[in-house]
Design a protein around this motif. Structure first.
Motif, mmCIF file in Angstrom:
data_model
loop_
_atom_site.group_PDB
_atom_site.id
_atom_site.type_symbol
_atom_site.label_atom_id
_atom_site.label_comp_id
_atom_site.label_asym_id
_atom_site.label_seq_id
_atom_site.Cartn_x
_atom_site.Cartn_y
_atom_site.Cartn_z
ATOM 1 N N ILE A 277 -0.091 20.604 -18.893
ATOM 2 C CA ILE A 277 1.142 20.431 -19.656
ATOM 3 C C ILE A 277 1.185 21.483 -20.767
ATOM 4 N N ARG A 278 2.274 22.236 -20.807
ATOM 5 C CA ARG A 278 2.412 23.291 -21.808
ATOM 6 C C ARG A 278 3.132 22.826 -23.072
ATOM 7 N N VAL A 279 4.088 21.911 -22.931
ATOM 8 C CA VAL A 279 4.860 21.435 -24.080
ATOM 9 C C VAL A 279 5.109 19.941 -23.929
ATOM 10 N N VAL A 280 4.866 19.200 -25.010
ATOM 11 C CA VAL A 280 5.314 17.812 -25.123
ATOM 12 C C VAL A 280 6.210 17.772 -26.348
ATOM 13 N N LEU A 281 7.503 17.562 -26.151
ATOM 14 C CA LEU A 281 8.463 17.676 -27.237
ATOM 15 C C LEU A 281 9.126 16.329 -27.488
ATOM 16 N N ALA A 282 9.017 15.847 -28.727
ATOM 17 C CA ALA A 282 9.559 14.537 -29.089
ATOM 18 C C ALA A 282 10.149 14.600 -30.485
ATOM 19 N N PRO A 283 11.264 13.938 -30.728
ATOM 20 C CA PRO A 283 11.798 13.852 -32.090
ATOM 21 C C PRO A 283 10.967 12.897 -32.927
ATOM 22 N N TYR B 84 -3.713 7.952 -35.270
ATOM 23 C CA TYR B 84 -3.895 8.228 -33.843
ATOM 24 C C TYR B 84 -4.788 9.432 -33.553
ATOM 25 N N GLY B 85 -4.956 10.330 -34.509
ATOM 26 C CA GLY B 85 -5.882 11.446 -34.357
ATOM 27 C C GLY B 85 -5.649 12.279 -33.117
ATOM 28 N N THR B 86 -6.736 12.537 -32.378
ATOM 29 C CA THR B 86 -6.660 13.440 -31.231
ATOM 30 C C THR B 86 -5.799 12.903 -30.099
ATOM 31 N N SER B 87 -5.462 11.628 -30.121
ATOM 32 C CA SER B 87 -4.587 11.088 -29.075
ATOM 33 C C SER B 87 -3.210 11.736 -29.101
ATOM 34 N N LEU B 88 -2.832 12.313 -30.251
ATOM 35 C CA LEU B 88 -1.543 12.996 -30.364
ATOM 36 C C LEU B 88 -1.674 14.513 -30.264
ATOM 37 N N ALA B 89 -2.867 15.008 -30.028
ATOM 38 C CA ALA B 89 -3.066 16.464 -29.967
ATOM 39 C C ALA B 89 -2.123 17.082 -28.946
ATOM 40 N N GLY B 90 -1.449 18.150 -29.356
ATOM 41 C CA GLY B 90 -0.525 18.851 -28.481
ATOM 42 C C GLY B 90 0.912 18.388 -28.567
ATOM 43 N N LEU B 91 1.167 17.292 -29.238
ATOM 44 C CA LEU B 91 2.541 16.800 -29.361
ATOM 45 C C LEU B 91 3.338 17.707 -30.301
ATOM 46 N N SER B 92 4.501 18.153 -29.863
ATOM 47 C CA SER B 92 5.397 18.971 -30.689
ATOM 48 C C SER B 92 6.570 18.142 -31.170
ATOM 49 N N THR B 93 7.013 18.440 -32.377
ATOM 50 C CA THR B 93 8.226 17.835 -32.908
ATOM 51 C C THR B 93 8.984 18.901 -33.683
ATOM 52 N N PHE B 94 10.114 18.532 -34.258
ATOM 53 C CA PHE B 94 10.936 19.520 -34.949
ATOM 54 C C PHE B 94 11.638 18.859 -36.125
ATOM 55 N N ILE B 95 11.906 19.669 -37.149
ATOM 56 C CA ILE B 95 12.585 19.183 -38.346
ATOM 57 C C ILE B 95 13.595 20.224 -38.802
ATOM 58 N N SER B 96 14.611 19.781 -39.498
ATOM 59 C CA SER B 96 15.654 20.710 -39.958
ATOM 60 C C SER B 96 15.453 21.071 -41.416
ATOM 61 N N LEU B 97 14.216 21.289 -41.797
ATOM 62 C CA LEU B 97 13.855 21.787 -43.122
ATOM 63 C C LEU B 97 12.575 22.583 -43.005
ATOM 64 N N VAL C 109 0.913 19.147 -33.197
ATOM 65 C CA VAL C 109 -0.328 18.525 -33.657
ATOM 66 C C VAL C 109 -1.496 19.348 -33.125
ATOM 67 N N ASN C 110 -2.392 19.737 -34.023
ATOM 68 C CA ASN C 110 -3.494 20.605 -33.618
ATOM 69 C C ASN C 110 -4.493 19.869 -32.726
ATOM 70 N N ASN C 111 -5.395 20.616 -32.145
ATOM 71 C CA ASN C 111 -6.329 20.039 -31.177
ATOM 72 C C ASN C 111 -7.267 19.024 -31.814
ATOM 73 N N ALA C 112 -7.532 19.168 -33.114
ATOM 74 C CA ALA C 112 -8.382 18.208 -33.807
ATOM 75 C C ALA C 112 -7.636 16.931 -34.175
ATOM 76 N N GLY C 113 -6.316 16.952 -34.050
ATOM 77 C CA GLY C 113 -5.528 15.767 -34.358
ATOM 78 C C GLY C 113 -5.469 15.444 -35.833
ATOM 79 N N ASN C 114 -5.722 16.425 -36.698
ATOM 80 C CA ASN C 114 -5.751 16.149 -38.140
ATOM 81 C C ASN C 114 -4.756 16.995 -38.934
ATOM 82 N N GLY C 115 -3.841 17.673 -38.252
ATOM 83 C CA GLY C 115 -2.866 18.491 -38.955
ATOM 84 C C GLY C 115 -1.809 19.017 -38.012
#
Length: 434
Positions: A279-285, A296-309, A405-411
């Protein structure tokens, strides 16, 4: 319901929070609404005058505004930071001398997160407290929108319903929930990450023209991403993450798009990884909140989101101004780097900016016309691009920042745009699609 008076050194109400404000997890309800933000402008004020003014909410030395939000009910915990953001921006303005010679008074009302409660809360603030205008940080503004429009009462807030695109007295600097149209910005981001084929994951069947998942889908298709014809349905009470992961692998998708809660994604993504699906992109609002990473830590690693600021990770002077205000006037919020707190701060600033440009004694109608005429609201550097409050009214926002979300799930990592103009490497702007 408490009134925040000018000059208080910290958040009003030193008593413990009411039971409705205890933390409860309702992030699933917010996944498609926390996108909507605008930002903070620099102080604009003048010495206190003694000008009489008959406009509702105005006195010779002050102007009263209100906030509507769910202080009780299932949304209370999630929306608690919004009150902190509103109060911090008001106290900051008062510390800097107020607006056009007047300090800002503040009163809030609880709409319980339901339409009837919203109607009651707004009537209380307008009819009893005689506020000039409102900040609505709620998902149920439908309970009062027509009433406020009929009375020309200015409103800023979170445009989580399409009605925000229908009433000129209701202001925001970004829209994602619109009756029609989308932008190809989402697709540009997906293509830049190498995504080619997208599976759409839905919690249930929603109209593709209005929900944010549908708008991402349309925008991705416009940019050349192939959309699989059959959406995948995930309901955590009846669905298995393992079964969904198997269906994703079988589909051949390398992109996942869906308005699921962070908790749902935290169950799904490890299951998908276990299948070896590339999977190359996981995109969620939604989901831009450090508390979610702590949970959730590393369970969210790779999740992308977006903001209008502009994201906190870029550490601009505008962010430092916001963080100082939160530290000084809303210390009860342990980590103010949350999207909802900033959203509320931002929407309050938008109302204060309206008071600035409207003049020392405007009617409500004059306020609406003068703020709606602002063409270059840049939010003190927190918006990706300046906003024309007339031209963008009711139209889906074209510019976003994307975070992963970075691979470490912390940022969060802020995605650079290879096609951005010089000086704005993190801005992603696309074309509107009608």
């Amino acid at each position: 319901m408490q009134i925040s008076l000018p000059g208080e050194a910290s958040r009003v109400g030193s008593t413990p929070p009411a039971p409705g404000r205890r933390r409860r997890t309702v992030v699933a309800l917010l996944s498609s609404t926390v996108l909507v933000v605008a930002a903070c402008s620099g102080p604009e004020h003048s010495p206190i005058t003694k000008t009489a003014c008959s406009t509702p909410g105005f006195s010779a030395t002050s102007v009263r505004i209100g906030q509507v939000y769910p202080d009780s009910g299932v949304l209370a915990e999630a929306f608690q930071p919004t009150r902190s953001g509103v109060e911090a921006r008001i106290q900051q303005a008062n510390a800097e001398g107020g607006i056009n010679g007047r300090t800002i008074e503040y009163v809030w009302a609880d709409d319980r997160g339901d339409v009837t409660g919203n109607t009651q809360a707004v009537h209380k603030l307008v009819d009893d407290d005689e506020v000039f205008g409102l900040v609505e940080t709620t998902l149920v503004a439908a309970g009062s929108a027509q009433y406020l429009d009929d009375r020309h009462i200015p409103v800023t807030g979170m445009p989580a319903e399409t009605l925000w695109t229908q009433h000129r007295n209701m202001f925001s600097t970004a829209y994602t929930i619109t009756e029609s149209g989308t932008v190809d910005t989402f697709g540009r981001y997906i293509r830049a990450q190498g995504g080619t084929t997208a599976a759409i994951i839905r919690a249930d069947v929603m109209p593709s023209t209005t929900d944010i998942t549908g708008k991402i889908e349309q925008g991705a298709a416009q940019a050349g991403v192939r959309i699989l014809p059959q959406s995948l349905i995930y309901n955590p009470t009846v669905s298995s993450p393992t079964q969904l992961a198997a269906a994703i692998r079988q589909s051949g998708a390398d992109v996942l798009i869906g308005s699921l809660s962070p908790g749902d994604w935290a169950n799904i993504l490890p299951a998908v990884a276990a299948t070896g699906t590339p999977i190359r992109v996981v995109l969620a609002p939604g989901g831009y909140d450090p508390k979610l990473l702590q949970q959730y830590g590393t369970s969210l690693a790779g999740l992308s989101t977006f903001i209008s600021l502009v994201p906190f990770e870029l550490g601009t002077a505008a962010h430092q101004r916001y963080l100082r205000a939160m530290a000084n006037y809303a210390p009860e919020l342990a980590d103010p780097r949350t999207q909802l707190a900033l959203t509320a701060y931002v929407q309050t600033d938008l109302l204060l900016h309206g008071l600035t440009v409207a003049g020392p004694c405007p009617s409500r109608e004059q306020f609406i016309e003068r703020l709606r005429a602002v063409k270059d609201y840049n939010a003190g550097g927190l918006l990706p691009t300046p906003v024309d409050l007339t031209a963008t009214f009711g139209k889906i926002s074209q510019c976003y920042a994307f975070l992963r979300v970075n691979n470490a799930g912390n940022g969060f990592e802020v995605a650079q745009n290879p096609g951005a103009t010089a000086g704005s490497p993190y801005n992603w702007c696309g074309d509107r699609i009608d």
